[in-house]
Scaffold this active site. Sequence first.
Site, PDB file in Angstrom:
ATOM      1  N   ASP A 130      -6.991  -1.405  -4.767  1.00  0.00           N
ATOM      2  CA  ASP A 130      -7.895  -1.024  -4.051  1.00  0.00           C
ATOM      3  C   ASP A 130      -8.829   0.086  -4.508  1.00  0.00           C
ATOM      4  O   ASP A 130     -10.094   0.080  -4.476  1.00  0.00           O
ATOM      5  CB  ASP A 130      -7.562  -0.663  -2.472  1.00  0.00           C
ATOM      6  CG  ASP A 130      -6.646  -1.308  -1.909  1.00  0.00           C
ATOM      7  OD1 ASP A 130      -6.873  -2.561  -2.149  1.00  0.00           O
ATOM      8  OD2 ASP A 130      -5.760  -0.854  -1.112  1.00  0.00           O
TER       9      ASP A 130
ATOM     10  N   ASP B  25       0.790  -1.284  -0.025  1.00  0.00           N
ATOM     11  CA  ASP B  25       0.017   0.037   0.071  1.00  0.00           C
ATOM     12  C   ASP B  25       0.995   1.250   0.135  1.00  0.00           C
ATOM     13  O   ASP B  25       1.937   1.242   0.470  1.00  0.00           O
ATOM     14  CB  ASP B  25      -0.831   0.005   1.228  1.00  0.00           C
ATOM     15  CG  ASP B  25      -1.919  -1.038   1.125  1.00  0.00           C
ATOM     16  OD1 ASP B  25      -2.534  -1.342  -0.078  1.00  0.00           O
ATOM     17  OD2 ASP B  25      -2.509  -1.473   2.322  1.00  0.00           O
TER      18      ASP B  25
END
Length: 163
Positions: free
Chosen positions: A140, A122
């Site tokens: 995402d 991330d």
Amino acid sequence: MSERIPLMSRPVPVIVVILLALAVDQAIKFAVEMWLPFQEAVHVMPMLALYRTYNYGVAFSMLSGMESWFIITLRLFVVGFVVWLWRQTPKARGFAHAGYAFIIAGAFGNIIDKVLLGYVIDYVLFYTDTWSFAVFNLADTFITIGAGLVILDELLLLRRRNR
């Protein structure tokens, strides 16, 4: 007269979108791994920073204490469910089909990380002086956009039915 099938309800464009989305997601994650410092904010603009971290669970690091095989299986189950929904959706509903394609691309982007690395990379952080949102990645974002397209399609269908 037959009804025109939307582009994203056709197999070839959907496969191309999924593969392109996966390629971009993985290329960005590779670049993040190579050049972004670990857990150090690189401020891009007010309220936005690049911040490389690892997610060992699912969304918002939920289930991060679970075994990798469980999380991978869970994600594959979700992909299977989305594929099932996709196949049940009439071809005329192009926004829904596009949404399912983005959801699948995002899910596979994160599955690839989990299988190869044991975690998901991330790197995007929205924040203020007193608050910060969970760190996330392009995969995402694809999932979120896909869900938004499916919801939009449902709202448009509801609107058409109420006319």
